[in-house]
Design a protein around this motif. Structure first.
Motif, PDB file in Angstrom:
ATOM      1  N   HIS A  44       0.826  -1.203   0.000  1.00 55.62           N
ATOM      2  CA  HIS A  44       0.000   0.000   0.000  1.00 55.62           C
ATOM      3  C   HIS A  44       0.865   1.260   0.000  1.00 55.62           C
ATOM      4  CE1 HIS A  44      -2.834   2.844   2.274  1.00 55.62           C
ATOM      5  NE2 HIS A  44      -3.425   2.625   1.110  1.00 55.62           N
ATOM      6  N   GLU A  83       0.931  -0.396  -4.841  1.00 55.51           N
ATOM      7  CA  GLU A  83      -0.211   0.516  -4.950  1.00 55.51           C
ATOM      8  C   GLU A  83       0.302   1.949  -4.928  1.00 55.51           C
ATOM      9  OE1 GLU A  83      -3.833   2.776  -3.332  1.00 55.51           O
ATOM     10  OE2 GLU A  83      -1.787   2.696  -2.554  1.00 55.51           O
ATOM     11  N   ASP A  89      -1.097   6.344  -5.533  1.00 52.85           N
ATOM     12  CA  ASP A  89      -2.214   7.284  -5.664  1.00 52.85           C
ATOM     13  C   ASP A  89      -1.865   8.348  -6.698  1.00 52.85           C
ATOM     14  OD1 ASP A  89      -3.821   6.247  -3.386  1.00 52.85           O
ATOM     15  OD2 ASP A  89      -2.044   6.853  -2.264  1.00 52.85           O
ATOM     16  N   GLU A 143      -4.169   3.758  -8.280  1.00 46.43           N
ATOM     17  CA  GLU A 143      -5.420   4.378  -7.839  1.00 46.43           C
ATOM     18  C   GLU A 143      -5.568   5.764  -8.458  1.00 46.43           C
ATOM     19  OE1 GLU A 143      -6.208   4.756  -3.596  1.00 46.43           O
ATOM     20  OE2 GLU A 143      -7.932   6.054  -4.015  1.00 46.43           O
ATOM     21  N   LYS A 166      -7.305   8.984  -8.058  1.00 47.40           N
ATOM     22  CA  LYS A 166      -8.037   9.665  -6.994  1.00 47.40           C
ATOM     23  C   LYS A 166      -9.270  10.375  -7.561  1.00 47.40           C
ATOM     24  CE  LYS A 166      -6.058   8.777  -3.124  1.00 47.40           C
ATOM     25  NZ  LYS A 166      -6.889   7.993  -2.186  1.00 47.40           N
TER      26      LYS A 166
HETATM   27 MG    MG Z   1      -4.605   4.494  -2.454  1.00 51.65          MG
END
Ligand code: MG
Length: 254
Positions: free
Chosen positions: A25, A54, A56, A118, A120
């Motif tokens: 993460h 992972e 963002d 990911e 956002k």
């Molecule tokens: Mg995330």
């Protein structure tokens, strides 16, 4: 046919009981010299051989995709309300700055490391632009087979699926059943631990539909073990080494 099976080496049949794999993460940041969502965290995720890293992704006011969680990043109050030049001034305690998505994907390509990317949530009028830029970049680096997408915003999930059909997209929010998501062509759920715990049947429901199941963000050992035993495909965690050890121990115990 039966004779052939009997004659085959036993190792051919030695499969792990628990198939869960570990997603680091925000990269592997919970270790010396690292910091979340940095190139260092990406490299360390690859070093420990996590299933994937992972990350963002946010877009600055001048349209540059950067890797950071936000909204607050360092001394910047809101990454989505800030220019790229200002984001470049941010330095983390390990010495890293905020990487562009371009730098991050380029590094992952060199490492051969998988990304769990990911996107956002952005204002509705920027959704298509953000997704278009993300998809263009993944295709430019030919990282289609090493990139999976996640998003809390369902419209972003659908836009990712529309622009890159066949890619793995997982929905994060947890307010839809696997069947509802499957109907839109989205092939994964990535739900928070407590959501998935209270809908444990969704794991089987998703698998029956050929979907994958990821769970976030599971750090305590007992919770990791519960989710592994319930048959999830991926554990997203800030404790990736611990999670790998737990899965390894469970599979050697059987
Ligand atoms: Mg995330």
């Amino acid at each position: 046919m039966a004779l052939i099976l009997v004659a085959a080496p036993l190792s051919l049949f030695a499969q792990n009981t628990y198939k869960a794999q570990v997603v680091a993460h925000r990269g592997y940041w919970n270790t010396e010299g690292s910091f979340q969502n940095t190139i260092t965290a990406l490299k360390k995720s690859a070093e420990i051989n996590a299933y994937g890293c992972e990350l963002d992704v946010n877009m600055t006011t001048d349209g540059v995709l950067v890797v950071c969680h936000g909204p607050k990043v360092g001394d910047v109050a809101d990454v989505q309300d800030t220019t790229f030049a200002r984001m470049q001034q941010v330095r983390f305690k390990n010495g890293d700055g905020v990487p562009t998505l371009d730098e991050f994907v380029k590094c992952a390509k060199e490492l051969g490391h998988r990304l769990i990317l990911e996107v956002k949530t952005h204002p509705a009028e920027k959704r298509v632009e953000v997704v278009t830029k993300v998809v263009e970049l993944i295709k430019r680096y030919e990282m289609e087979n090493l990139t999976e997408f996640i998003a809390f915003n369902y419209e972003i999930c659908k836009e990712l699926h529309k622009q890159m059909p066949g890619s793995m997209v997982q929905y994060l929010l947890g307010d839809k059943t696997p069947a509802e998501i499957y109907a839109d062509g989205i092939m994964g759920i990535d739900y928070e631990y407590s959501t998935l715990s209270s809908h444990i049947n969704w794991i089987q429901e998703a698998h029956d539909l050929g979907m994958v199941v990821n769970v976030w963000t599971v750090d305590p050992a007992d919770r990791i073990e519960i989710m592994v035993k319930n048959g999830v495909d991926f554990i997203t965690t800030n404790q990736p080494v611990l999670a790998q050890q737990i899965i390894g121990a469970l599979n050697s115990k059987k």
